[in-house]
Motif scaffolding. Structure first.
Motif, PDB file in Angstrom:
ATOM      1  N   ARG A   1      99.637 -20.775 -89.327  1.00  0.00           N
ATOM      2  CA  ARG A   1      98.904 -19.543 -89.576  1.00  0.00           C
ATOM      3  C   ARG A   1      97.414 -19.789 -89.325  1.00  0.00           C
ATOM      4  N   PRO A   2      96.751 -18.825 -88.758  1.00  0.00           N
ATOM      5  CA  PRO A   2      95.327 -19.011 -88.460  1.00  0.00           C
ATOM      6  C   PRO A   2      94.461 -18.972 -89.717  1.00  0.00           C
ATOM      7  N   VAL A   3      93.316 -19.607 -89.610  1.00  0.00           N
ATOM      8  CA  VAL A   3      92.290 -19.512 -90.645  1.00  0.00           C
ATOM      9  C   VAL A   3      91.102 -18.807 -90.000  1.00  0.00           C
ATOM     10  N   HIS A   4      90.332 -18.129 -90.803  1.00  0.00           N
ATOM     11  CA  HIS A   4      89.141 -17.463 -90.301  1.00  0.00           C
ATOM     12  C   HIS A   4      88.049 -17.523 -91.359  1.00  0.00           C
ATOM     13  N   VAL A   5      86.846 -17.198 -90.933  1.00  0.00           N
ATOM     14  CA  VAL A   5      85.690 -17.231 -91.819  1.00  0.00           C
ATOM     15  C   VAL A   5      85.306 -15.802 -92.179  1.00  0.00           C
ATOM     16  N   GLN A   6      85.136 -15.598 -93.451  1.00  0.00           N
ATOM     17  CA  GLN A   6      84.666 -14.301 -93.932  1.00  0.00           C
ATOM     18  C   GLN A   6      83.191 -14.455 -94.297  1.00  0.00           C
ATOM     19  N   PHE A   7      82.347 -13.735 -93.593  1.00  0.00           N
ATOM     20  CA  PHE A   7      80.924 -13.762 -93.921  1.00  0.00           C
ATOM     21  C   PHE A   7      80.296 -12.385 -93.699  1.00  0.00           C
ATOM     22  N   GLU A   8      80.422 -11.878 -92.479  1.00  0.00           N
ATOM     23  CA  GLU A   8      79.778 -10.611 -92.159  1.00  0.00           C
ATOM     24  C   GLU A   8      80.263  -9.484 -93.070  1.00  0.00           C
ATOM     25  N   SER A   9      81.542  -9.501 -93.400  1.00  0.00           N
ATOM     26  CA  SER A   9      82.063  -8.449 -94.284  1.00  0.00           C
ATOM     27  C   SER A   9      81.490  -8.557 -95.694  1.00  0.00           C
ATOM     28  N   LEU A  10      81.050  -9.750 -96.077  1.00  0.00           N
ATOM     29  CA  LEU A  10      80.447  -9.941 -97.395  1.00  0.00           C
ATOM     30  C   LEU A  10      79.018  -9.408 -97.465  1.00  0.00           C
ATOM     31  N   LEU A  11      78.446  -9.113 -96.320  1.00  0.00           N
ATOM     32  CA  LEU A  11      77.069  -8.641 -96.279  1.00  0.00           C
ATOM     33  C   LEU A  11      76.944  -7.139 -96.528  1.00  0.00           C
ATOM     34  N   GLY A  12      78.049  -6.448 -96.702  1.00  0.00           N
ATOM     35  CA  GLY A  12      78.031  -5.005 -96.909  1.00  0.00           C
ATOM     36  C   GLY A  12      77.178  -4.572 -98.087  1.00  0.00           C
ATOM     37  N   GLN A  13      77.267  -5.286 -99.194  1.00  0.00           N
ATOM     38  CA  GLN A  13      76.479  -4.924-100.371  1.00  0.00           C
ATOM     39  C   GLN A  13      74.989  -5.131-100.112  1.00  0.00           C
ATOM     40  N   ILE A  14      74.654  -6.162 -99.371  1.00  0.00           N
ATOM     41  CA  ILE A  14      73.257  -6.415 -99.040  1.00  0.00           C
ATOM     42  C   ILE A  14      72.712  -5.269 -98.188  1.00  0.00           C
ATOM     43  N   ARG A  15      73.506  -4.832 -97.209  1.00  0.00           N
ATOM     44  CA  ARG A  15      73.083  -3.697 -96.376  1.00  0.00           C
ATOM     45  C   ARG A  15      72.849  -2.459 -97.232  1.00  0.00           C
ATOM     46  N   ALA A  16      73.751  -2.212 -98.168  1.00  0.00           N
ATOM     47  CA  ALA A  16      73.611  -1.047 -99.048  1.00  0.00           C
ATOM     48  C   ALA A  16      72.362  -1.160 -99.913  1.00  0.00           C
ATOM     49  N   ASP A  17      72.094  -2.338-100.431  1.00  0.00           N
ATOM     50  CA  ASP A  17      70.906  -2.544-101.255  1.00  0.00           C
ATOM     51  C   ASP A  17      69.629  -2.326-100.449  1.00  0.00           C
ATOM     52  N   LEU A  18      69.594  -2.862 -99.238  1.00  0.00           N
ATOM     53  CA  LEU A  18      68.415  -2.690 -98.394  1.00  0.00           C
ATOM     54  C   LEU A  18      68.213  -1.225 -98.018  1.00  0.00           C
ATOM     55  N   ALA A  19      69.320  -0.532 -97.726  1.00  0.00           N
ATOM     56  CA  ALA A  19      69.227   0.893 -97.392  1.00  0.00           C
ATOM     57  C   ALA A  19      68.706   1.705 -98.567  1.00  0.00           C
ATOM     58  N   ALA A  20      69.024   1.251 -99.781  1.00  0.00           N
ATOM     59  CA  ALA A  20      68.556   1.942-100.984  1.00  0.00           C
ATOM     60  C   ALA A  20      67.143   1.525-101.376  1.00  0.00           C
ATOM     61  N   GLY A  21      66.529   0.635-100.608  1.00  0.00           N
ATOM     62  CA  GLY A  21      65.163   0.226-100.871  1.00  0.00           C
ATOM     63  C   GLY A  21      65.026  -0.917-101.855  1.00  0.00           C
ATOM     64  N   ARG A  22      66.135  -1.548-102.243  1.00  0.00           N
ATOM     65  CA  ARG A  22      66.049  -2.687-103.149  1.00  0.00           C
ATOM     66  C   ARG A  22      65.694  -3.937-102.353  1.00  0.00           C
ATOM     67  N   PRO A  23      64.821  -4.769-102.904  1.00  0.00           N
ATOM     68  CA  PRO A  23      64.424  -5.981-102.171  1.00  0.00           C
ATOM     69  C   PRO A  23      65.566  -6.993-102.112  1.00  0.00           C
ATOM     70  N   LEU A  24      65.574  -7.760-101.053  1.00  0.00           N
ATOM     71  CA  LEU A  24      66.583  -8.798-100.860  1.00  0.00           C
ATOM     72  C   LEU A  24      66.162 -10.050-101.602  1.00  0.00           C
ATOM     73  N   GLN A  25      67.060 -10.576-102.397  1.00  0.00           N
ATOM     74  CA  GLN A  25      66.820 -11.814-103.135  1.00  0.00           C
ATOM     75  C   GLN A  25      67.656 -12.920-102.498  1.00  0.00           C
ATOM     76  N   ALA A  26      67.108 -14.129-102.449  1.00  0.00           N
ATOM     77  CA  ALA A  26      67.836 -15.257-101.861  1.00  0.00           C
ATOM     78  C   ALA A  26      69.152 -15.506-102.581  1.00  0.00           C
ATOM     79  N   SER A  27      69.186 -15.271-103.869  1.00  0.00           N
ATOM     80  CA  SER A  27      70.413 -15.505-104.645  1.00  0.00           C
ATOM     81  C   SER A  27      71.506 -14.482-104.333  1.00  0.00           C
ATOM     82  N   ASP A  28      71.158 -13.392-103.644  1.00  0.00           N
ATOM     83  CA  ASP A  28      72.137 -12.353-103.298  1.00  0.00           C
ATOM     84  C   ASP A  28      72.930 -12.687-102.041  1.00  0.00           C
ATOM     85  N   ILE A  29      72.482 -13.666-101.287  1.00  0.00           N
ATOM     86  CA  ILE A  29      73.110 -13.982 -99.999  1.00  0.00           C
ATOM     87  C   ILE A  29      74.416 -14.737-100.248  1.00  0.00           C
TER      88      ILE A  29
END
Length: 119
Positions: A39-67
């Motif tokens: 069975r294949p393995v894959h990396v999940q990363f870009e899909s985890l960034l959805g909340q960060i995109r939403a926060d940035l769109a809402a004007g909340r600053p990006l924190q290093a601990s959020d990545i």
């Protein structure tokens, strides 16, 4: 004085980590392509960034601990298609190289700024 925000540096680092981990996962998939039942393995990363995109769109600053960190996941339902893995390897290599080129360009700009400040 920070030229590059810590959160941006963290995001770039995690993106590079995801690319390296994805390369390993694809190599593993290619190596196991002829193994029955593998069975294949894959990396999940870009899909985890959805909340960060939403926060940035809402004007909340990006924190290093959020990545988020990239995560390796097994796909229990799919089979390994060698042609798809080879295409994914090429795509991942191009993305990784583009990210490295962007980082290199930014560091070059900082280097010029530092050298000019010494004069």
């Amino acid at each position: 004085m920070n030229f590059i925000e810590p959160a941006t540096l963290q995001l770039v680092q995690r993106a590079l980590d995801a690319g390296a981990l994805r390369h390993q996962a694809i190599a593993q998939n290619i190596a196991n392509a002829s193994v029955p039942g593998a069975r294949p393995v894959h990396v999940q990363f870009e899909s985890l960034l959805g909340q960060i995109r939403a926060d940035l769109a809402a004007g909340r600053p990006l924190q290093a601990s959020d990545i988020p960190s990239p995560q390796l996941q097994n796909d229990a339902t799919a089979t390994i298609a060698l042609d798809e893995q080879m295409a994914a390897l090429s795509s991942n290599s191009l993305q990784y190289q583009a990210l490295l080129k962007a980082v290199s360009r930014e560091l070059g700009i900082l280097s010029i700024a530092v050298q000019e400040g010494r004069r």
